[in-house]
Design an enzyme around this catalytic site. Structure first.
Site, PDB file in Angstrom:
ATOM      1  N   THR B 186       0.867  -1.164   0.000  1.00 53.35           N
ATOM      2  CA  THR B 186       0.000   0.000   0.000  1.00 53.35           C
ATOM      3  C   THR B 186       0.905   1.214   0.000  1.00 53.35           C
ATOM      4  O   THR B 186       2.124   1.091   0.088  1.00 53.35           O
ATOM      5  CB  THR B 186      -0.836   0.090   1.286  1.00 53.35           C
ATOM      6  OG1 THR B 186       0.071   0.153   2.396  1.00 53.35           O
ATOM      7  CG2 THR B 186      -1.747  -1.102   1.470  1.00 53.35           C
ATOM      8  N   ARG B 214     -12.591  -8.497  -4.446  1.00 59.62           N
ATOM      9  CA  ARG B 214     -11.966  -8.597  -3.125  1.00 59.62           C
ATOM     10  C   ARG B 214     -11.695  -7.207  -2.580  1.00 59.62           C
ATOM     11  O   ARG B 214     -11.078  -6.373  -3.244  1.00 59.62           O
ATOM     12  CB  ARG B 214     -10.657  -9.378  -3.218  1.00 59.62           C
ATOM     13  CG  ARG B 214      -9.920  -9.530  -1.880  1.00 59.62           C
ATOM     14  CD  ARG B 214      -8.786  -8.532  -1.723  1.00 59.62           C
ATOM     15  NE  ARG B 214      -7.922  -8.844  -0.574  1.00 59.62           N
ATOM     16  CZ  ARG B 214      -6.923  -8.074  -0.175  1.00 59.62           C
ATOM     17  NH1 ARG B 214      -6.641  -6.947  -0.818  1.00 59.62           N
ATOM     18  NH2 ARG B 214      -6.197  -8.402   0.868  1.00 59.62           N
ATOM     19  N   GLY B 216      -9.890  -5.174   0.584  1.00 59.70           N
ATOM     20  CA  GLY B 216      -8.906  -5.397   1.635  1.00 59.70           C
ATOM     21  C   GLY B 216      -9.081  -4.439   2.795  1.00 59.70           C
ATOM     22  O   GLY B 216     -10.150  -3.842   2.970  1.00 59.70           O
ATOM     23  N   GLY B 238       0.045  -4.401   4.798  1.00 59.72           N
ATOM     24  CA  GLY B 238       0.359  -5.811   4.984  1.00 59.72           C
ATOM     25  C   GLY B 238      -0.758  -6.663   4.427  1.00 59.72           C
ATOM     26  O   GLY B 238      -1.490  -6.233   3.537  1.00 59.72           O
ATOM     27  N   GLY B 240      -4.141  -7.827   4.172  1.00 63.05           N
ATOM     28  CA  GLY B 240      -5.388  -7.211   4.600  1.00 63.05           C
ATOM     29  C   GLY B 240      -6.291  -8.108   5.409  1.00 63.05           C
ATOM     30  O   GLY B 240      -6.959  -7.656   6.350  1.00 63.05           O
TER      31      GLY B 240
END
Lengths: 320, 320
Positions: B186, B214, B216, B238, B240
């Site tokens: 991210t 999806r 996160g 990291g 999710g």
């Protein structure tokens, strides 16, 4: 955090939405229909728990009953979006493992909570939305339903009223309709099973007249839904925009975990004080590992009920 | 909770993703490119703060720099989904008001954090996803970009590798690829401005080879992003699925609020102990209302940095 207390007890609480539910606007017939549906939901969940089933199954099946009823804003009775469609969200969480499944923006899933459960158990992701979620549902044989199934006259009228109100007050670039009268609602269940495990499940059609793509608090883990055996399981309802900012479900957990508050005190602090201070309307049902139940709400009413091993179903709608 | 402390100070911290970032796999040229991009991001955010601008603007603009770089998993450098597309998520939160805007499943938005800001300021909803979010973006003149803009060779190769690995190990009904090597990432920024206000912003392309739909942790309020002037602003990164279950951002807030922990202790407790115990890999950057900064991570590395009023930019990648 996976504490397990082997008490041979169980309990179940449910909610069918909080909001402007006024006794003056309720006919005796309508009130009886709601009470019957709540009792039926409690009865189905109770049977699962009494026969030694899991909290997850009990919460899911109790939610299914309300999803299948046209009375609540979830499943069959889901509200209409601005565009005249339906976009449903749901979330289920296992307090023993803190596994969770969340789904959002479902157009044609008959029982969104079943898809949330499937995401929890069969997907490497925990939150699926939109067409991707429906593709996953199709691959796993989940029931779909058509627009006709989700069309209820009451919800259609709600949308027409919301649209008319919006046309009357909307300027060119802003929407001013922040009223929430009867526009929101969810269904939810929290359960403690004989194995000492907790679970929470929430399902919703969202908000009448919501824009396409709006996601509310229900599938937001920690906002509308959370479960942890160490503390409690929570299902929240009300205006999602505030419940998300306040992280209602996880904040109750945090107060129990970090300030050693009781369930009743923690739920009261979060819903009656903090959510109210933020300007949010809504409520929550919560259950701890001893089977204690809390059902605070700051709105006019909340469809709610619980059932303990030795008792009759308790069902309420208004403040009383 | 809207405490405001009028200190004439400011500070900014940024992250560009946590994961398996090994010095042995990093060339000097690549490392320098990352360092330059981090310094540039800090510099842009710093200039906003130094000239009396808001924490919101500083966090947003620092994130913009990383979104515009092909090096990070956000904006231009976003990873590919399983279907070879891009689906980006972002979230921004104002610690003064706890107003927040979140977006998910964006296919063609050049700077997702700008759309999150717009949702916060111009929509009655706080979380918009998919086509509905893009429709809202179009109505407000947000920049779109085409597939070519988002195509980076490095990310395309990552997808091909992930797909090859998946084909090799997948049985008919289950996917076993739970490895997360280099697949996540991210960008994020947290800031304290001269007015004593905090803000957090996070933007991401998600996870290489993720299934359509999806969502996160990034747009999950309280998981990947949270800000409250009373405690701190957090941007997490990291895997999710774990960050969501642990509510990393809000849990740091809760420990400060309910256990009077310092920022450093709270961030350490949540990332190094609780997230690790849950099996999650990742990190977080956090800043409190005194400008204290914490940047814990339990992975091999995290692209990160900060800048204080009187100092040079501090930038790190590995554990050191």
């Amino acid at each position: 955090m996976n504490t397990s207390n082997k008490i041979d007890s169980f309990a179940l609480a449910i909610q069918g939405g909080a909001g402007t539910i006024l006794k003056s606007k309720m006919t005796p017939e309508k009130e009886q229909a709601y009470r019957n549906a709540l009792v039926e939901s409690l009865s189905v969940g109770y049977d699962v728990l009494a026969s030694g089933g899991t909290a997850l199954d009990a919460a899911q099946k109790a939610v299914n009953v309300m999803e299948d009823s046209p009375l609540f804003n979830a499943g069959k009775g889901a509200v209409f979006t601005h565009d005249g469609h339906h976009e449903q969200d749901a979330c289920i969480m296992d307090g023993a493992t803190r596994n969770v499944g969340a789904v959002a923006m479902l157009h044609r899933i008959k029982n969104p909570i079943d898809l949330a459960r499937l995401v929890m158990e069969k997907s490497s992701h925990i939150f699926l939305a939109g067409e991707g979620a429906e593709e996953f549902a199709r691959a796993h044989g989940i029931d779909f339903a058509d627009d006709e199934y989700f069309h209820t006259e009451f919800r259609w009228k709600q949308l027409q009223e919301a649209l008319a109100k919006e046309r009357a007050i909307v300027s060119e670039h802003t929407r001013l309709d922040h009223s929430v009268e009867d526009k929101t609602g969810t269904v939810g269940a929290v359960a403690l099973d004989r194995h000492g495990n907790l679970a929470a499940a929430t399902s919703t059609g969202g908000m009448t007249n919501k824009r396409a793509g709006r996601i509310g608090d229900t599938p937001m883990i920690g906002a509308g839904t959370y479960a942890d055996n160490a503390t409690c399981a929570v299902s929240a309802t009300g205006v999602g925009e505030f419940i998300m900012r306040a992280l209602v479900a996880y904040d109750i957990v945090a107060l129990m975990m970090y300030k050693n508050m009781t369930l009743a005190d923690a739920a009261d602090e979060v819903v009656m004080k903090k959510l109210t201070a933020l300007g949010g309307s809504g409520g929550a049902i919560a259950i701890d590992r001893f089977g204690t139940i809390a059902m605070p709400f700051n709105s006019e009413g909340m469809y709610r009920g619980y059932r303990l091993p030795d008792g009759e179903p308790f069902v309420r709608i208004f403040k009383d």
